[in-house]
Design an enzyme around this catalytic site. Sequence first.
Site, short mmCIF file in Angstrom:
data_model
loop_
_atom_site.label_atom_id
_atom_site.label_comp_id
_atom_site.label_asym_id
_atom_site.label_seq_id
_atom_site.Cartn_x
_atom_site.Cartn_y
_atom_site.Cartn_z
N GLU A 338 -21.43 15.56 -3.99
CA GLU A 338 -21.90 14.40 -5.16
C GLU A 338 -21.12 15.27 -6.57
O GLU A 338 -21.16 16.43 -6.82
CB GLU A 338 -23.32 14.54 -5.35
CG GLU A 338 -23.61 13.51 -6.47
CD GLU A 338 -25.35 13.29 -6.51
OE1 GLU A 338 -25.87 13.86 -5.67
OE2 GLU A 338 -25.41 12.66 -7.43
N GLU A 428 -23.13 5.84 -6.32
CA GLU A 428 -24.47 5.98 -5.97
C GLU A 428 -25.17 4.97 -6.85
O GLU A 428 -25.09 5.26 -8.26
CB GLU A 428 -25.00 7.44 -6.03
CG GLU A 428 -24.44 8.13 -5.12
CD GLU A 428 -25.25 9.59 -5.25
OE1 GLU A 428 -26.35 9.96 -5.92
OE2 GLU A 428 -24.64 10.73 -4.50
N GLU A 517 -32.12 15.26 -0.79
CA GLU A 517 -31.62 16.03 -1.76
C GLU A 517 -32.56 17.12 -1.94
O GLU A 517 -33.76 16.81 -1.56
CB GLU A 517 -31.71 15.13 -3.04
CG GLU A 517 -30.77 13.81 -3.11
CD GLU A 517 -30.92 13.04 -4.33
OE1 GLU A 517 -29.76 12.61 -4.99
OE2 GLU A 517 -32.19 12.73 -4.94
#
Length: 584
Positions: A338, A428, A517
């Site tokens: 990410e 995202e 996450e």
Amino acid sequence: MLSYEDEKFYKFLERMVFVTHQSNSYDREAYVQLIQEICEHYKLARGEAGFYLSADHEARGEGEIFCDFDNGNSDHVGVFVRIESKSGAIIIGKILVPEGHSFDDPKAKDHLEMLLRVILGWVSRSRLQQKVEEFAYSDERGYPNFRAFARFLMKKNRTNGLGGMVSMYFDLHNYTMVNSQIGRAGGDLVMRNYYNMIAEAIGDTGILCRLGGDKFIGLFERSARRQVFEILSGVPVLYDEKNGKRIRVSAAAGVFMMPKPFMIRTPSDIMDKIMVSGAVAKNQTDGAIVIFDDKMKSERERIKKVQSAFHAGLEKEEFKVFYQPKVNVETGELVGAEALCRWFQNGKIVPPMEFIPVLEIGTEICDLDFYMLDHVCRDIRRWLDAGIDVVRVSVNFSRKHLVDVDLLEHIMEVLDRNKVPHEYIEVELTETTTDVLFRDLKRIVSGLQERGIWTAVDDFGMGYSSLNLIREIPWNVLKIDKNFVPKDNEPENRVASLMFKHVTSLAQDMGMECVVEGVETVNQLDVLRSNHCSIAQGYFFDKPLPVEEYEARLLRKYYELPEGLIPISESEQPAQTAEPGHES
Ligand code: C2E
Ligand code: MG
Ligand code: MG
């Protein structure tokens, strides 16, 4: 020489002109007395004046009718007058007489018509004035507006009356949800009833106005504050009188308590304070009331500083992409990353939480997201050219982009300009709270997928994410927020743990890739493995890394998994028994 009748008429006319020309503060008693005398003299049964804002209004019969004399014997219309004012308002006058009535004097009808015209002229003037006042100081739904607030505030200010008063700004919590739950008409009624409750608590010495939508401002005496705050914190509000149905309504409020004595220069001296504390309240739990203090003032200054330094920072490339690896928990393989933003300002790293929310107040965040996408694309192109085996990188896109109708083209332009194959990019996005944005979100996610770009719903489980979000929008990836990951030593039956289990299995059953996450410990890694959730992103493997360090991870490709992890095959058993209907 004037006849008796003429003389009587001129006296009436003189008195009528006198009474009605003091238009603002006319003597109502004198007026009614005069009307009565006129009616008795001419043997009338009823007198009516009607006021309509327009001819349409008249046709629909929506005007106001005034009747100051009626002896109950009215039968048919004796005199009728209709006047249209310059602004299109219609004023009608009607004099009704009993059956068989005839005027004693042949001139009486003309006299009456003249008197009626004087009355109507006055009605039109005074009513129009009142209407203008209503339009200027109230909104389309009849709530007092900001102008009414400013007028009230400045009047108190002129008379030194602000000291010790309380001002507030609030918006209704989840009002869109209220509307969708009980319908638009019910929602309007709830708003009106809630407004009335607070206005009642405020009383005549204060004011409550609507700024628009579900946003209000008010000013009131300190003695009313407990009652007002109680309502703001949440109360049941009636919306269906017949069936006694109620819905709980609360608000997020910013409050400023004025010291004694207190004077302002303009309304914005107060607005600044209640809007700032209101914004803080909005970020807290529902029903929050936040009192303004000077720390908020420094927060406001910080926000201004960030906003003004942003564009220069972007030009000077002070923003850097950090990459946080995503790792397959079964094999340790690096399967994605990410892109997270870091701002290098005067030699210090500013974390996103200090500037992203600020950039989201306006639309600066959109520039930052495209800057990030561009830099990620440049890195991927460079790695591809160097023959490095790259993995997909996800880029965060603020929900502020949703209203951009050209968003898809804009994203494609960046990818294509950098010659990056679409499958290497994932976008995202987070959930939204309104129906309109939900539609935009659906359009954008589908559009990205048609173009071969991956999509992920970020922070699932936080905010207002609903099952609709994953049912109606075809995401590729579900990212479970770190707050949902069971903490070490947390009992397995804790609600969060149970939800984690079921949400991950739901994602898999729906064919979505599930990324968790905030994985920090071996135990959490085991929880993921036993729930067949294959991808982890978290400090356990790596923090977000500067590009050179991430490049080293890309080359190495695999993470060494720690010894002693519960083997996946063994852990299959409990997962299946916990949820019999699911195939893993
Ligand atoms: P996010 O998109 O949910 O990103 C994940 C955040 O969790 C990152 O915080 C990451 O550093 C943090 N994190 C990852 N692993 C762990 C862990 O094991 N433990 C803990 N406690 N935290 C972990 P970060 O980098 O501070 O970013 C915060 C948020 O700021 C991001 O949340 C994202 O919403 C936003 N953000 C960051 N960069 C951008 C950007 O370029 N554009 C936009 N629109 N938002 C961004
Ligand atoms: Mg994210
Ligand atoms: Mg997230």
